[in-house]
Enzyme design. Structure first.
Site, PDB file in Angstrom:
ATOM      1  N   HIS A 182      49.639  32.100  66.216  1.00 34.42           N
ATOM      2  CA  HIS A 182      49.531  32.672  67.562  1.00 34.42           C
ATOM      3  C   HIS A 182      49.466  31.603  68.659  1.00 34.42           C
ATOM      4  CE1 HIS A 182      45.149  32.164  67.050  1.00 34.42           C
ATOM      5  NE2 HIS A 182      45.057  32.252  68.359  1.00 34.42           N
ATOM      6  N   GLU A 238      35.807  25.274  69.766  1.00 35.33           N
ATOM      7  CA  GLU A 238      35.335  26.652  70.007  1.00 35.33           C
ATOM      8  C   GLU A 238      33.816  26.646  70.068  1.00 35.33           C
ATOM      9  OE1 GLU A 238      37.560  29.842  67.704  1.00 35.33           O
ATOM     10  OE2 GLU A 238      37.769  28.063  66.455  1.00 35.33           O
ATOM     11  N   LYS A 277      51.059  31.146  73.102  1.00 28.24           N
ATOM     12  CA  LYS A 277      50.267  30.867  74.311  1.00 28.24           C
ATOM     13  C   LYS A 277      51.188  30.299  75.390  1.00 28.24           C
ATOM     14  CE  LYS A 277      45.930  30.042  71.828  1.00 28.24           C
ATOM     15  NZ  LYS A 277      44.876  30.913  72.308  1.00 28.24           N
ATOM     16  N   ARG A 284      42.975  51.722  54.586  1.00 29.35           N
ATOM     17  CA  ARG A 284      42.380  52.426  53.463  1.00 29.35           C
ATOM     18  C   ARG A 284      41.605  53.678  53.870  1.00 29.35           C
ATOM     19  NH1 ARG A 284      40.113  50.133  48.354  1.00 29.35           N
ATOM     20  NH2 ARG A 284      41.398  48.309  48.156  1.00 29.35           N
ATOM     21  N   ASP A 304      41.922  26.434  58.098  1.00 34.52           N
ATOM     22  CA  ASP A 304      41.909  27.510  59.087  1.00 34.52           C
ATOM     23  C   ASP A 304      42.576  27.094  60.395  1.00 34.52           C
ATOM     24  OD1 ASP A 304      41.096  30.131  59.976  1.00 34.52           O
ATOM     25  OD2 ASP A 304      39.542  29.186  61.180  1.00 34.52           O
ATOM     26  N   HIS A 364      47.486  25.606  63.526  1.00 36.46           N
ATOM     27  CA  HIS A 364      47.496  25.427  64.981  1.00 36.46           C
ATOM     28  C   HIS A 364      47.646  23.958  65.409  1.00 36.46           C
ATOM     29  CE1 HIS A 364      46.434  29.534  64.773  1.00 36.46           C
ATOM     30  NE2 HIS A 364      45.128  29.401  64.688  1.00 36.46           N
ATOM     31  N   LYS A 369      33.912  24.325  65.129  1.00 37.14           N
ATOM     32  CA  LYS A 369      33.162  25.504  65.585  1.00 37.14           C
ATOM     33  C   LYS A 369      31.846  25.007  66.191  1.00 37.14           C
ATOM     34  CE  LYS A 369      36.002  28.308  63.273  1.00 37.14           C
ATOM     35  NZ  LYS A 369      37.257  28.609  63.956  1.00 37.14           N
ATOM     36  N   ASP A 380      46.055  52.791  50.050  1.00 36.06           N
ATOM     37  CA  ASP A 380      45.543  51.642  49.321  1.00 36.06           C
ATOM     38  C   ASP A 380      46.763  50.772  49.002  1.00 36.06           C
ATOM     39  OD1 ASP A 380      44.777  49.848  47.431  1.00 36.06           O
ATOM     40  OD2 ASP A 380      43.402  51.223  46.411  1.00 36.06           O
ATOM     41  N   PHE A 381      46.799  49.567  49.560  1.00 42.09           N
ATOM     42  CA  PHE A 381      48.031  48.777  49.477  1.00 42.09           C
ATOM     43  C   PHE A 381      48.395  48.339  48.062  1.00 42.09           C
ATOM     44  CE2 PHE A 381      46.596  47.300  53.942  1.00 42.09           C
ATOM     45  CZ  PHE A 381      47.028  48.499  54.482  1.00 42.09           C
TER      46      PHE A 381
END
Ligand code: BG6
Length: 479
Positions: free
Chosen positions: A168, A206, A172, A45, A225, A230, A331, A84-85
């Site tokens: 992702h 984490e 790894k 943007r 999340d 994952h 977390k 601006d998408f």
């Protein structure tokens, strides 16, 4: 093999682009692995000239750029377009001067709510031809319904083989090595089922909290999340049958079968099979840290969002009948750690009369200190104790191997695969939807039973209930 010519990144001003995408692209460029004619076009943007965009990238990549030798040639690849998408006419402006003969990769590093609209606009501009690939970042949707909606819209415009859904973790190195370990080693492959395995543990911990992402995260929580994508992927790779070959289709088909065989956790079983927690103030790596509700950008008095989940899962098939899979992720844990532990059954009869239980464990460390350890029982060197036993470790330590200088980031692998048109490490539509079905059922069970989050101090391994979840079965989390 078709080689890409243009990589267009939607969301070039975002956190992911800064932290992961550009560093990975720079590394690939420096290693000479990007096609020589590949242009990288950032879309965001903010009003920026091309020169300003390049200067911004230079600042951000400073720590990665090694002696500047490759910087200028990398900068020559970079272009920028302010956009601006949500504005249809801006796509027409972007398309002016577009060269349709070049192959294009559209990387959508945006919230999932924009995946459908962006693809529709690209379709209107005739940019989604057979030679285009679309990369979607996780999460794909917020639940089954929204994920189906995204998949429907994108699927109408782009064929499944040209959609690259990123998780992702699949990029790894050690995750890929898990497949090799399982399917290239006969002695491991033959000991990989309910006759030998007592249980499996998967931990993704984490040390970081939610700082900087609070409002996004508060609508999502740790189950959506981390578990939906994952942990589910790791579980599938551990549990799936050998595919016929390493093609995307072969691997995806086997993963989907596992997701379908995963027993739903419902209102009746939720209390004994799942724990949800939220961190409160505590200590992280020697420093006092605030609780989830005291983070800077928190704007509510209370929140029921979980920052920790522990689950006892079952896979209802022949291979895994009766073998629990214990999953935990959170977390503000005491250490950053991703690890899969295969705990083997003890021997049917102990001839060593030591009183100890004799069993093996295979520990697959995905991060940090990537490696694989086999815990074996051996004899203590001793004249006094003739047959005293001890556990020793066979260690396949990837980082200490002389030929390894650096473990490539997951995004480097994944970018290369998109560019080379190899979708085997990307997630298929069925997988995403089956995984949502399972997570939606668990979320509904929590809602049905009004299960609140249990507090745990930052710097600990989650609420005490997570220990109970496994200890009730006479087992314990791997230390
Ligand atoms: C992301 C999650 O997908 O993975 C983040 O959205 C999490 O919340 C991150 O921090 C962890 O990735 P890694 O590679 O650091 O284990």
């Amino acid at each position: 093999m078709t080689i890409a010519s243009d990589l267009v990144i939607f969301g070039a001003g975002g956190d992911l682009t800064r932290r992961k995408l550009f560093p990975a692209l720079y590394q690939l460029h420096a290693a000479g692995l990007l096609p020589s004619d590949l242009r990288i076009i950032g879309l965001a943007r903010r009003e920026l000239s091309r020169e300003e965009f390049i200067a911004q990238q230079y600042e951000r990549l400073k720590t990665v750029i090694d002696g500047d030798a490759h910087w200028q040639s990398f900068a020559d690849r970079l272009y920028y377009h302010c956009m601006d998408f949500s504005e249809t006419e801006q796509y027409a402006r972007f398309t002016r001067g577009w060269q349709p003969e070049r192959m294009a990769i559209f990387y959508l590093a945006t919230p999932p709510s924009l995946f459908g609209p962006i693809c529709e606009r690209l379709g209107e501009q005739q940019l989604l031809g057979k030679r285009s690939r679309v990369v979607l970042e996780k999460p794909i949707g917020h639940d089954l319904e929204s994920s189906c909606a995204v998949n429907e819209t994108v699927g109408r415009l782009v064929s499944e083989e040209n959609i690259y859904r990123i998780d992702h973790y699949l990029g790894k190195e050690t995750v890929q090595n898990l497949l090799v370990l399982r399917f290239a080693n006969r002695f491991i492959n033959t000991q990989w089922d309910q006759s030998c395995v007592d249980h499996v543990q998967i931990t993704v911990a984490e040390t970081v909290g939610i700082e900087g992402r609070w409002s996004y995260y508060n609508d999502v929580g740790q189950l959506r999340d981390m578990v939906q994508n994952h942990l589910m992927q790791l579980l599938c790779l551990v549990a799936m049958e050998p595919p016929n070959s390493m093609t995307a289709e072969g691997i995806r088909d086997e993963k989907v079968k596992i997701l379908r065989a995963l027993r739903r956790i419902d209102a009746a079983s939720v209390a004994s099979h799942a724990v949800r927690g939220q961190y409160t103030q505590g200590w992280s790596q020697g420093e006092a840290v605030p609780g989830y509700l005291d983070e800077d950008d928190c704007n509510v008095e209370s929140s029921d969002t979980e920052t920790f989940v522990a689950i006892k899962a079952h896979i209802d098939n022949w291979r895994w009948a009766g073998v629990p899979f214990y999953l935990r992720t959170g977390k503000r844990m005491p250490q950053k750690l991703t690890e899969i532990v295969i705990a083997y059954k003890s021997l049917p009869h102990n001839i060593f009369s030591t009183g100890d239980t004799i069993s093996n464990r295979l520990v697959i460390r995905l991060q940090p200190n990537e490696g694989i350890e086999m815990q074996m029982v051996s004899k203590q060197q001793s004249l006094k104790n003739k047959l005293a036993l001890e556990t020793k470790t066979l260690n396949l330590d990837f980082l200490n191997s002389p030929e390894i200088q650096r473990v490539p980031d997951a995004y480097e692998r994944l970018f290369l695969d998109v560019i080379n048109g190899d979708p085997s490490l990307f997630v298929g539509r069925d997988e995403v939807e089956e995984s949502w079905k399972w997570c939606d059922a668990l979320i509904a069970a929590w809602g049905d039973q009004a299960v609140p989050v249990t507090g745990y101090h930052a710097g600990t391994w989650g609420p005490a209930k997570a220990e109970l979840l496994i200890e009730r079965d006479g087992r314990s989390w791997h230390e």
